[in-house]
Design a protein around this motif. Structure first.
Motif, PDB file in Angstrom:
ATOM      1  N   ASN A 189       0.820  -1.209   0.000  1.00 51.63           N
ATOM      2  CA  ASN A 189       0.000   0.000   0.000  1.00 51.63           C
ATOM      3  C   ASN A 189       0.858   1.264   0.000  1.00 51.63           C
ATOM      4  O   ASN A 189       0.551   2.237  -0.705  1.00 51.63           O
ATOM      5  CB  ASN A 189      -0.910   0.021   1.233  1.00 51.63           C
ATOM      6  CG  ASN A 189      -1.980  -1.038   1.195  1.00 51.63           C
ATOM      7  OD1 ASN A 189      -1.866  -2.053   1.867  1.00 51.63           O
ATOM      8  ND2 ASN A 189      -3.023  -0.816   0.424  1.00 51.63           N
ATOM      9  N   VAL A 205      -0.607  -7.665  -1.251  1.00 52.34           N
ATOM     10  CA  VAL A 205      -1.807  -6.824  -1.209  1.00 52.34           C
ATOM     11  C   VAL A 205      -1.990  -6.133  -2.558  1.00 52.34           C
ATOM     12  O   VAL A 205      -1.153  -5.321  -2.962  1.00 52.34           O
ATOM     13  CB  VAL A 205      -1.710  -5.777  -0.089  1.00 52.34           C
ATOM     14  CG1 VAL A 205      -2.935  -4.869  -0.108  1.00 52.34           C
ATOM     15  CG2 VAL A 205      -1.575  -6.465   1.268  1.00 52.34           C
ATOM     16  N   TYR A 222      -3.390  -3.620  -5.580  1.00 54.02           N
ATOM     17  CA  TYR A 222      -3.724  -2.201  -5.616  1.00 54.02           C
ATOM     18  C   TYR A 222      -5.227  -2.026  -5.790  1.00 54.02           C
ATOM     19  O   TYR A 222      -5.838  -2.603  -6.691  1.00 54.02           O
ATOM     20  CB  TYR A 222      -3.015  -1.490  -6.767  1.00 54.02           C
ATOM     21  CG  TYR A 222      -3.440  -0.041  -6.906  1.00 54.02           C
ATOM     22  CD1 TYR A 222      -3.210   0.858  -5.867  1.00 54.02           C
ATOM     23  CD2 TYR A 222      -4.085   0.427  -8.048  1.00 54.02           C
ATOM     24  CE1 TYR A 222      -3.601   2.191  -5.970  1.00 54.02           C
ATOM     25  CE2 TYR A 222      -4.475   1.755  -8.157  1.00 54.02           C
ATOM     26  CZ  TYR A 222      -4.232   2.629  -7.114  1.00 54.02           C
ATOM     27  OH  TYR A 222      -4.617   3.950  -7.221  1.00 54.02           O
ATOM     28  N   ALA A 223      -5.814  -1.239  -4.899  1.00 49.37           N
ATOM     29  CA  ALA A 223      -7.200  -0.795  -5.039  1.00 49.37           C
ATOM     30  C   ALA A 223      -7.180   0.715  -4.916  1.00 49.37           C
ATOM     31  O   ALA A 223      -6.693   1.255  -3.920  1.00 49.37           O
ATOM     32  CB  ALA A 223      -8.082  -1.409  -3.961  1.00 49.37           C
ATOM     33  N   SER A 228      -4.798 -11.921   1.995  1.00 47.87           N
ATOM     34  CA  SER A 228      -4.646 -10.571   1.461  1.00 47.87           C
ATOM     35  C   SER A 228      -4.846 -10.532  -0.045  1.00 47.87           C
ATOM     36  O   SER A 228      -5.312  -9.531  -0.597  1.00 47.87           O
ATOM     37  CB  SER A 228      -3.248 -10.022   1.798  1.00 47.87           C
ATOM     38  OG  SER A 228      -3.047  -9.935   3.179  1.00 47.87           O
ATOM     39  N   THR A 229      -4.498 -11.619  -0.705  1.00 50.11           N
ATOM     40  CA  THR A 229      -4.665 -11.727  -2.150  1.00 50.11           C
ATOM     41  C   THR A 229      -6.059 -12.227  -2.510  1.00 50.11           C
ATOM     42  O   THR A 229      -6.754 -11.649  -3.350  1.00 50.11           O
ATOM     43  CB  THR A 229      -3.602 -12.662  -2.739  1.00 50.11           C
ATOM     44  OG1 THR A 229      -2.306 -12.095  -2.518  1.00 50.11           O
ATOM     45  CG2 THR A 229      -3.796 -12.860  -4.227  1.00 50.11           C
ATOM     46  N   TRP A 274      -8.946 -12.356  -0.788  1.00 52.76           N
ATOM     47  CA  TRP A 274     -10.067 -11.494  -0.432  1.00 52.76           C
ATOM     48  C   TRP A 274     -10.206 -10.323  -1.388  1.00 52.76           C
ATOM     49  O   TRP A 274     -11.279  -9.729  -1.486  1.00 52.76           O
ATOM     50  CB  TRP A 274      -9.889 -10.954   0.993  1.00 52.76           C
ATOM     51  CG  TRP A 274     -10.135 -11.955   2.071  1.00 52.76           C
ATOM     52  CD1 TRP A 274     -10.691 -13.199   1.937  1.00 52.76           C
ATOM     53  CD2 TRP A 274      -9.838 -11.807   3.460  1.00 52.76           C
ATOM     54  NE1 TRP A 274     -10.746 -13.833   3.155  1.00 52.76           N
ATOM     55  CE2 TRP A 274     -10.228 -13.005   4.104  1.00 52.76           C
ATOM     56  CE3 TRP A 274      -9.273 -10.797   4.222  1.00 52.76           C
ATOM     57  CZ2 TRP A 274     -10.083 -13.203   5.483  1.00 52.76           C
ATOM     58  CZ3 TRP A 274      -9.123 -10.987   5.592  1.00 52.76           C
ATOM     59  CH2 TRP A 274      -9.525 -12.169   6.215  1.00 52.76           C
ATOM     60  N   MET A 275      -9.118  -9.961  -2.046  1.00 50.43           N
ATOM     61  CA  MET A 275      -9.137  -8.799  -2.946  1.00 50.43           C
ATOM     62  C   MET A 275      -9.054  -9.233  -4.409  1.00 50.43           C
ATOM     63  O   MET A 275      -8.488  -8.544  -5.249  1.00 50.43           O
ATOM     64  CB  MET A 275      -8.005  -7.845  -2.590  1.00 50.43           C
ATOM     65  CG  MET A 275      -8.140  -7.237  -1.208  1.00 50.43           C
ATOM     66  SD  MET A 275      -6.859  -6.006  -0.840  1.00 50.43           S
ATOM     67  CE  MET A 275      -7.329  -4.667  -1.957  1.00 50.43           C
ATOM     68  N   ASP A 284     -11.285  -9.162  -6.612  1.00 50.41           N
ATOM     69  CA  ASP A 284     -11.923  -8.180  -7.495  1.00 50.41           C
ATOM     70  C   ASP A 284     -10.946  -7.073  -7.874  1.00 50.41           C
ATOM     71  O   ASP A 284     -10.998  -6.551  -8.994  1.00 50.41           O
ATOM     72  CB  ASP A 284     -13.153  -7.568  -6.823  1.00 50.41           C
ATOM     73  CG  ASP A 284     -14.315  -8.542  -6.719  1.00 50.41           C
ATOM     74  OD1 ASP A 284     -14.245  -9.609  -7.353  1.00 50.41           O
ATOM     75  OD2 ASP A 284     -15.274  -8.237  -5.987  1.00 50.41           O
ATOM     76  N   ALA A 285     -10.062  -6.693  -6.935  1.00 54.16           N
ATOM     77  CA  ALA A 285      -9.064  -5.662  -7.238  1.00 54.16           C
ATOM     78  C   ALA A 285      -8.094  -6.153  -8.305  1.00 54.16           C
ATOM     79  O   ALA A 285      -7.670  -5.384  -9.177  1.00 54.16           O
ATOM     80  CB  ALA A 285      -8.314  -5.268  -5.971  1.00 54.16           C
TER      81      ALA A 285
END
Length: 331
Positions: free
Chosen positions: A111, A132, A134-135, A277-278, A280-281, A283-284
């Protein structure tokens, strides 16, 4: 099999920065590559990358983020807002006599690296993100989102919000807590799906460590490695590290002008197939064509947990070096 990290040629020094002092560990010469760690770690998390990047012709620099290790630890909670950490990174590049750098981060460092690239494209010419995705800034207030997660269980980010609460759990036994936390998110030792999720806490007097696996350390973490991490936090305490979580709503407000903004520089993403962390995201990651238009590649390492560059150092080093080499100007 990766070889032990050579301590020779590692150069420890400090620079003046908005934090007050930043501790850096450097190896190699060539184009500057800045390595930013996450929670609860230190520059030492990049011990397998520093010699590999140096051998490949890069000036690799891993820092202790403010609040960690030998870097300054401001007292004010809001001193750990994202904007402040970004300015530390800009000051680092300038203090090293460089105009630009590639920045690579893991976990919270991802982040921090992404926001550094978003706000200072003139300094950070490319960005690598580990774990993590990027969003872009925007969306609902973070603490409102986290408060709604878990039902009768409390999400760990919410648990970390109240000053002193997590410290009271961790600081009486820093080494034991770190060992459990690292094991809980490592592929070899993480709880099974049938066991309690270590990202949550029972709302009635529970602690995170209640859900940590007992027994052996993951193979990437030796007793000596654990001594290094524990020694740093036993000396500094945990508040500086935890204050990163306590600024998420401030970050949301600070970065509102950048809502929805893509990062246009060349980029790379590496995630772990077993890393929440990967996953769950996801969609990002699916949105990368719009949010990371300069993306070279997105890699998911099958069977890998959260601590990518430590669990799979050879594979991560190869991916990083191939990408960095692609950024070099052609003759």
């Amino acid at each position: 099999m990766h070889q032990p990290t050579p301590s020779v040629d590692l150069r420890h020094h400090t620079i003046e920065a908005p934090a007050g002092r930043l501790h850096l560990v450097e190896q190699g010469t060539g184009p500057l590559v800045v390595l930013v760690h996450g929670f609860p770690e230190s520059w030492y998390s990049w011990r397998r990358q520093l010699p590999a990047l140096a051998a490949a012709g890069y000036r690799a620099v891993a820092l202790d983020v403010r609040g960690y290790g030998r870097s300054s630890k401001p007292a004010a909670t809001d001193a750990y807002r994202m904007l402040a950490l970004v300015e530390d990174n800009v000051a680092l590049v300038r203090a090293l006599g460089e105009e630009t750098a590639v920045i690579i981060g893991h976990d919270w460092g991802s982040n921090i690296a992404a926001t550094s690239a978003l706000l200072h494209s003139e300094v950070f010419r490319a960005v690598g993100l580990l774990s993590v995705p990027y969003a872009p800034p925007g969306g609902p207030r973070p603490t409102d989102v986290f408060a709604q997660m878990g039902g009768d269980q409390e999400f760990y980010v919410s648990y970390f919000q109240e000053p002193g609460r997590a410290e009271a759990e961790i600081e009486p036994d820093v080494r034991g807590w770190l060992a459990g936390f690292y094991a809980a998110l490592s592929a070899e030792t993480m709880p099974t799906q049938a066991e309690s999720d270590p990202h949550f806490v029972n709302r009635t007097g529970g602690q995170l460590r209640d859900r940590f696996p007992g027994g052996r350390l993951p193979s990437w973490l030796t007793e000596g490695d654990l001594d290094v991490y524990a020694g740093e936090f036993e000396r500094t305490g945990m508040t500086g590290a935890l204050n990163r979580y306590r600024n998420m709503d401030r970050d949301w407000e600070d970065l509102a002008p950048y809502s929805g903004s893509p990062i246009k520089q060349p980029s790379l993403f590496i995630g772990g197939g077993l890393d929440a962390s990967t996953t769950w995201m996801a969609d990002a990651i699916d949105a990368y064509p719009a949010t990371l238009p300069g993306l070279a590649d997105s890699h998911i390492l099958d069977g890998c947990g959260h601590w990518l560059q430590q669990e799979r150092p050879d594979e991560v080093n190869r991916l990083l070096i191939d990408w960095l080499d692609s950024l070099r100007p052609t003759a």
